[in-house]
Design a protein around this motif. Structure first.
Motif, PDB file in Angstrom:
ATOM      1  N   CYS A  27      86.415  10.962  -3.758  1.00  0.00           N
ATOM      2  CA  CYS A  27      86.244  11.838  -2.590  1.00  0.00           C
ATOM      3  C   CYS A  27      85.032  11.480  -1.746  1.00  0.00           C
ATOM      4  CB  CYS A  27      86.126  13.292  -3.042  1.00  0.00           C
ATOM      5  SG  CYS A  27      87.612  13.892  -3.863  1.00  0.00           S
ATOM      6  N   HIS A  28      84.143  10.657  -2.266  1.00  0.00           N
ATOM      7  CA  HIS A  28      82.977  10.210  -1.496  1.00  0.00           C
ATOM      8  C   HIS A  28      82.435   8.968  -2.181  1.00  0.00           C
ATOM      9  CE1 HIS A  28      79.705  11.916  -4.268  1.00  0.00           C
ATOM     10  NE2 HIS A  28      80.846  12.225  -4.833  1.00  0.00           N
ATOM     11  N   ARG A  29      81.353   8.411  -1.636  1.00  0.00           N
ATOM     12  CA  ARG A  29      80.819   7.164  -2.161  1.00  0.00           C
ATOM     13  C   ARG A  29      79.325   7.290  -2.410  1.00  0.00           C
ATOM     14  NH1 ARG A  29      82.503   2.224   1.591  1.00  0.00           N
ATOM     15  NH2 ARG A  29      81.589   1.149  -0.185  1.00  0.00           N
ATOM     16  N   LEU A  38      79.580  11.563  -9.028  1.00  0.00           N
ATOM     17  CA  LEU A  38      80.676  11.220  -8.117  1.00  0.00           C
ATOM     18  C   LEU A  38      81.828  12.173  -8.397  1.00  0.00           C
ATOM     19  CD1 LEU A  38      81.084   7.318  -8.079  1.00  0.00           C
ATOM     20  CD2 LEU A  38      80.722   8.787  -6.102  1.00  0.00           C
ATOM     21  N   TYR A  47      92.368  16.319  -3.361  1.00  0.00           N
ATOM     22  CA  TYR A  47      91.660  15.353  -2.510  1.00  0.00           C
ATOM     23  C   TYR A  47      91.488  15.891  -1.092  1.00  0.00           C
ATOM     24  CZ  TYR A  47      90.653  11.100   0.106  1.00  0.00           C
ATOM     25  OH  TYR A  47      90.075  10.169   0.939  1.00  0.00           O
ATOM     26  N   SER A  51      87.913  16.760   0.519  1.00  0.00           N
ATOM     27  CA  SER A  51      87.583  15.928   1.675  1.00  0.00           C
ATOM     28  C   SER A  51      87.264  16.785   2.895  1.00  0.00           C
ATOM     29  CB  SER A  51      88.743  14.975   2.001  1.00  0.00           C
ATOM     30  OG  SER A  51      88.928  14.037   0.964  1.00  0.00           O
ATOM     31  N   PHE A  54      83.731  18.065   2.578  1.00  0.00           N
ATOM     32  CA  PHE A  54      82.765  17.033   2.972  1.00  0.00           C
ATOM     33  C   PHE A  54      82.719  16.906   4.493  1.00  0.00           C
ATOM     34  CE2 PHE A  54      82.929  15.320  -1.426  1.00  0.00           C
ATOM     35  CZ  PHE A  54      81.582  15.074  -1.613  1.00  0.00           C
ATOM     36  N   GLU A  55      83.898  16.885   5.116  1.00  0.00           N
ATOM     37  CA  GLU A  55      83.960  16.723   6.572  1.00  0.00           C
ATOM     38  C   GLU A  55      83.270  17.872   7.301  1.00  0.00           C
ATOM     39  OE1 GLU A  55      87.387  16.314  10.043  1.00  0.00           O
ATOM     40  OE2 GLU A  55      87.857  15.688   7.987  1.00  0.00           O
ATOM     41  N   ARG A  57      80.875  19.672   6.115  1.00  0.00           N
ATOM     42  CA  ARG A  57      79.495  19.779   5.603  1.00  0.00           C
ATOM     43  C   ARG A  57      79.298  21.047   4.779  1.00  0.00           C
ATOM     44  NH1 ARG A  57      76.807  17.871  11.345  1.00  0.00           N
ATOM     45  NH2 ARG A  57      77.910  15.892  11.430  1.00  0.00           N
ATOM     46  N   LYS A  61      74.727  18.743  -1.585  1.00  0.00           N
ATOM     47  CA  LYS A  61      74.387  17.517  -2.321  1.00  0.00           C
ATOM     48  C   LYS A  61      72.872  17.471  -2.516  1.00  0.00           C
ATOM     49  CE  LYS A  61      76.298  15.694   1.205  1.00  0.00           C
ATOM     50  NZ  LYS A  61      76.713  14.765   2.285  1.00  0.00           N
ATOM     51  N   GLY A 122      76.441  12.611   6.011  1.00  0.00           N
ATOM     52  CA  GLY A 122      76.657  11.607   4.971  1.00  0.00           C
ATOM     53  C   GLY A 122      76.739  10.200   5.529  1.00  0.00           C
TER      54      GLY A 122
END
Length: 211
Positions: A27-29, A38, A47, A51, A54-55, A57, A61, A122
């Protein structure tokens, strides 16, 4: 969703995740030399769900970094756009994409500081370039001004054996993805932490002993 502590062993983590779930997707790096948490989704629905967080925000993290020098940051915000260059590194530029990171000092040592990093966006190498802009390059991150940490810097009376060359305490940059917090599909909030890998823990231990 599953989490794994990366970079302790040289393995293909996606292939490892697929041994548990055929549909697993990352889902991210993390940067190549960054250890830590991770998140992998076990199926397409999970997923998409993560995702989107994450998009938008919505994923919290936290990274830990050992940086050169003594710094007393308290929710220090770096709001500086980042431009990716053709040579694979980045620079701060008004032509780049917006990027924000908060920094708080956790502990100061004689010549270094342990920093909590909270990236809001990110971008590639975001924490590394933002810390460098504060004059607090990550130890061992020579690409952005960091210096390797040698035991001879920390230990009084250190003697190197004849005909040997001293090696850094860490053979990579001192950056660790400490935790991730996000919502599961059922709305439940989950937080995952990764303990320091051996090299990062050994560095912090030596800094403690030398303080």
């Amino acid at each position: 969703m599953s989490t794994l502590n990366d970079r302790v062993e040289k393995v293909n983590l996606l292939a490892l995740a697929k041994e548990y779930s055929d549909d697993a997707q990352a889902c991210h790096r993390l940067d190549k030399d960054t250890s830590g948490v991770l998140a992998f989704a076990k199926n397409p629905e999970a997923y998409r769900h993560l995702s989107m967080q994450f998009e938008h925000r919505e994923v919290n993290k936290i990274y830990h970094a050992v940086v050169d020098g003594i710094h007393r940051f308290q929710d220090q915000l770096v709001d500086a756009p980042i431009l990716k260059q053709d040579d694979g590194i980045v620079k701060l530029s008004r032509m780049g994409k917006e990027a924000q990171t908060y920094f708080t000092s956790v502990k100061s040592y004689r010549q270094h500081t342990l920093i909590e990093c909270r990236p809001i966006t990110g971008r590639m190498h975001q924490i590394r370039i933002h810390l460098s802009s504060l004059g607090a390059s990550i130890a061992g991150d020579e690409q952005y001004g960091g210096r390797p940490v040698m035991l001879s810097q920390l230990k009084r009376g250190f003697n190197l054996k004849k005909y040997t060359e001293e090696q850094p305490l860490m053979k990579r940059m001192a950056l660790h993805a400490f935790s991730l917090e996000f919502n599961l599909i059922n709305g439940e909030k989950q937080r995952f932490e990764a303990p320091y890998p051996k090299d990062f823990a050994a560095l912090v231990r030596q800094l403690d002993l030398a303080s």
